[in-house]
Design a protein around this motif. Structure first.
Motif, PDB file in Angstrom:
ATOM      1  N   CYS A  38      -3.018   5.748  -0.480  1.00 24.55           N
ATOM      2  CA  CYS A  38      -3.574   4.805   0.496  1.00 24.55           C
ATOM      3  C   CYS A  38      -2.797   4.752   1.802  1.00 24.55           C
ATOM      4  CB  CYS A  38      -3.629   3.407  -0.116  1.00 24.55           C
ATOM      5  SG  CYS A  38      -4.757   3.258  -1.515  1.00 24.55           S
ATOM      6  N   ARG A  39      -1.778   5.572   1.938  1.00 25.75           N
ATOM      7  CA  ARG A  39      -0.932   5.524   3.142  1.00 25.75           C
ATOM      8  C   ARG A  39      -1.765   5.776   4.399  1.00 25.75           C
ATOM      9  NH1 ARG A  39       4.052   8.990   2.192  1.00 25.75           N
ATOM     10  NH2 ARG A  39       4.510   7.239   0.799  1.00 25.75           N
ATOM     11  N   GLY A  40      -1.592   4.911   5.410  1.00 24.99           N
ATOM     12  CA  GLY A  40      -2.276   5.084   6.690  1.00 24.99           C
ATOM     13  C   GLY A  40      -3.675   4.513   6.730  1.00 24.99           C
ATOM     14  N   LEU A  41      -4.113   3.840   5.682  1.00 20.82           N
ATOM     15  CA  LEU A  41      -5.468   3.287   5.639  1.00 20.82           C
ATOM     16  C   LEU A  41      -5.503   1.860   6.178  1.00 20.82           C
ATOM     17  CD1 LEU A  41      -6.703   4.433   2.116  1.00 20.82           C
ATOM     18  CD2 LEU A  41      -7.435   5.332   4.314  1.00 20.82           C
ATOM     19  N   ALA A  42      -6.660   1.471   6.670  1.00 20.78           N
ATOM     20  CA  ALA A  42      -6.885   0.077   7.057  1.00 20.78           C
ATOM     21  C   ALA A  42      -6.804  -0.790   5.799  1.00 20.78           C
ATOM     22  CB  ALA A  42      -8.246  -0.067   7.733  1.00 20.78           C
ATOM     23  N   PRO A  43      -6.398  -2.053   5.937  1.00 22.96           N
ATOM     24  CA  PRO A  43      -6.215  -2.924   4.768  1.00 22.96           C
ATOM     25  C   PRO A  43      -7.438  -3.001   3.859  1.00 22.96           C
ATOM     26  CG  PRO A  43      -5.286  -3.965   6.713  1.00 22.96           C
ATOM     27  CD  PRO A  43      -5.983  -2.726   7.191  1.00 22.96           C
ATOM     28  N   ALA A  44      -8.642  -3.064   4.432  1.00 21.89           N
ATOM     29  CA  ALA A  44      -9.844  -3.176   3.598  1.00 21.89           C
ATOM     30  C   ALA A  44     -10.014  -1.954   2.711  1.00 21.89           C
ATOM     31  CB  ALA A  44     -11.080  -3.366   4.482  1.00 21.89           C
ATOM     32  N   TRP A  45      -9.712  -0.778   3.247  1.00 20.56           N
ATOM     33  CA  TRP A  45      -9.812   0.448   2.457  1.00 20.56           C
ATOM     34  C   TRP A  45      -8.813   0.418   1.303  1.00 20.56           C
ATOM     35  CZ3 TRP A  45     -13.044   4.664   2.576  1.00 20.56           C
ATOM     36  CH2 TRP A  45     -13.962   4.718   3.635  1.00 20.56           C
ATOM     37  N   SER A  46      -7.570   0.039   1.597  1.00 21.56           N
ATOM     38  CA  SER A  46      -6.539  -0.010   0.554  1.00 21.56           C
ATOM     39  C   SER A  46      -6.917  -0.983  -0.551  1.00 21.56           C
ATOM     40  CB  SER A  46      -5.195  -0.424   1.170  1.00 21.56           C
ATOM     41  OG  SER A  46      -4.744   0.540   2.097  1.00 21.56           O
ATOM     42  N   ASP A  47      -7.459  -2.141  -0.154  1.00 19.37           N
ATOM     43  CA  ASP A  47      -7.835  -3.157  -1.150  1.00 19.37           C
ATOM     44  C   ASP A  47      -8.946  -2.644  -2.059  1.00 19.37           C
ATOM     45  OD1 ASP A  47      -5.952  -4.826  -0.084  1.00 19.37           O
ATOM     46  OD2 ASP A  47      -7.378  -6.061   1.060  1.00 19.37           O
ATOM     47  N   TYR A  48      -9.946  -2.015  -1.454  1.00 21.67           N
ATOM     48  CA  TYR A  48     -11.054  -1.508  -2.262  1.00 21.67           C
ATOM     49  C   TYR A  48     -10.589  -0.393  -3.199  1.00 21.67           C
ATOM     50  CZ  TYR A  48     -15.059  -4.019  -0.317  1.00 21.67           C
ATOM     51  OH  TYR A  48     -15.984  -4.982   0.010  1.00 21.67           O
ATOM     52  N   LEU A  49      -9.724   0.498  -2.708  1.00 23.01           N
ATOM     53  CA  LEU A  49      -9.253   1.595  -3.560  1.00 23.01           C
ATOM     54  C   LEU A  49      -8.389   1.074  -4.703  1.00 23.01           C
ATOM     55  CD1 LEU A  49      -8.454   4.545  -1.123  1.00 23.01           C
ATOM     56  CD2 LEU A  49     -10.538   4.041  -2.385  1.00 23.01           C
ATOM     57  N   ARG A  50      -7.616   0.039  -4.424  1.00 19.78           N
ATOM     58  CA  ARG A  50      -6.828  -0.589  -5.507  1.00 19.78           C
ATOM     59  C   ARG A  50      -7.756  -1.123  -6.594  1.00 19.78           C
ATOM     60  NH1 ARG A  50      -4.961  -5.772  -3.308  1.00 19.78           N
ATOM     61  NH2 ARG A  50      -7.135  -6.251  -3.886  1.00 19.78           N
TER      62      ARG A  50
END
Length: 315
Positions: A7-19
């Motif tokens: 998730c490095r370098g992603l916008a917060p919404a992307w990181s949250d969804y991938l988590r």
């Protein structure tokens, strides 16, 4: 797998969804390699929308996966084809299908942006088989009585004799080996186990390796294939490197496990073996797989059949 790195370098919404998606995948008992492939595809799309789309100014960037449109994905696929390959783009396409399908199931999207995105067309490359002559040359590099020679010969003979996948052979455990019934228990894709028999030469190679293995410091390790030094078992990548090294020593180019898998399918068909039985032995669920494997030697089989039938020469 470290989710933070993915998730490095992603916008917060992307990181949250991938988590959250990773939690769902883990709950579904997806293998780590599958989870990584899926999550990486989504993460790469997210980074693309930040790093590339903003520069191209061809679409508005999507800081949230729920903002992704068909055009975003098509731009991403075209970029993947241009900078990587069509096969890589196809791999990402399949991962993104699963990601957006999950978002629809979560009711965060009404419709997946992938619904009308076409799969990238890929060139169907024929993988040459690794037949008896080349295999003999490779096995000749393992004639020593040292640990590596015995281990590598056993691994190579398992590939040659069973047509198993790289991950299946590398993942063998000591308990998966049944020398009493001359069989191995492979843990295949989709958590589907199958037991496959091996022949006398493979059995002899395995027996010699296991006798040497029993004297190693790491003998209590559950994994079948031990390293030359230390206690960390041989990984799929380690087996891949070993095969490449043995190929170079033998003067055989492009040695990898899947060439023996193609050879196994070719030999089976050449001997008139049943396609359904072949699917069971090689762990296939799709009827399309027998057509793909061994295709590189299909012309040879056709010529042999032509000669045997003597069409046009019986009068």
């Amino acid at each position: 797998m470290e989710l933070q790195k993915v998730c490095r370098g992603l916008a917060p919404a992307w990181s949250d969804y991938l988590r959250d998606w990773d939690r769902t995948l883990r709950g579904g008992n997806y293998p780590e390699t599958t989870r990584y492939i899926y999550l990486l595809a989504a993460a790469q799309l997210g980074r693309f929308l930040i790093d590339v789309v903003d520069q191209l100014d061809s679409h508005d960037a999507a800081d949230d996966p729920c903002e992704v449109k068909r055009g975003h994905v098509e731009e991403f696929q075209a970029w993947m084809v241009r900078t990587r390959s069509a096969s890589t783009a196809l791999n990402k396409h399949k991962g993104l299908q699963q990601f957006f399908k999950w978002l629809v199931e979560e009711e965060d999207l009404e419709r997946s942006p992938m619904d009308r995105v076409k799969q990238p067309k890929t060139e169907q490359k024929l993988i040459p088989i690794l037949g008896d002559d080349d295999t003999a040359k490779i096995l000749a590099t393992c004639r020593g009585k040292d640990f590596l020679s015995l281990r590598d010969e056993a691994i190579i003979r398992v590939f040659y004799n069973t047509g198993a996948r790289l991950s299946e052979v590398a993942g063998l455990q000591l308990d998966d080996t049944d020398l009493g019934n001359d069989s191995l228990l492979f843990h295949g894709k989709g958590m589907k186990d199958r037991r496959v028999r091996f022949g006398p030469r493979t059995g002899r190679a395995l027996s010699k390796y296991l006798r040497m293995r029993a004297r190693r410091r790491a003998a209590s390790t559950p994994a079948l294939w031990l390293p030359e030094k230390g206690e960390v078992p041989l990984s799929s990548n380690g087996v891949k490197i070993m095969l490449r090294r043995r190929g170079l020593l033998a003067g055989v180019a492009d040695v990898h496990a899947h060439r023996w898998r193609h050879n196994f399918a070719h030999e089976w068909k050449l001997a008139g073996g049943d396609t359904g039985d072949l699917m069971m032995v090689l762990g296939w669920a799709s009827d399309d797989m027998p057509r793909r494997y061994g295709a590189s030697a299909a012309a040879e089989r056709a010529q042999l059949m032509h000669a045997r039938l003597r069409i046009g020469e019986r009068v």
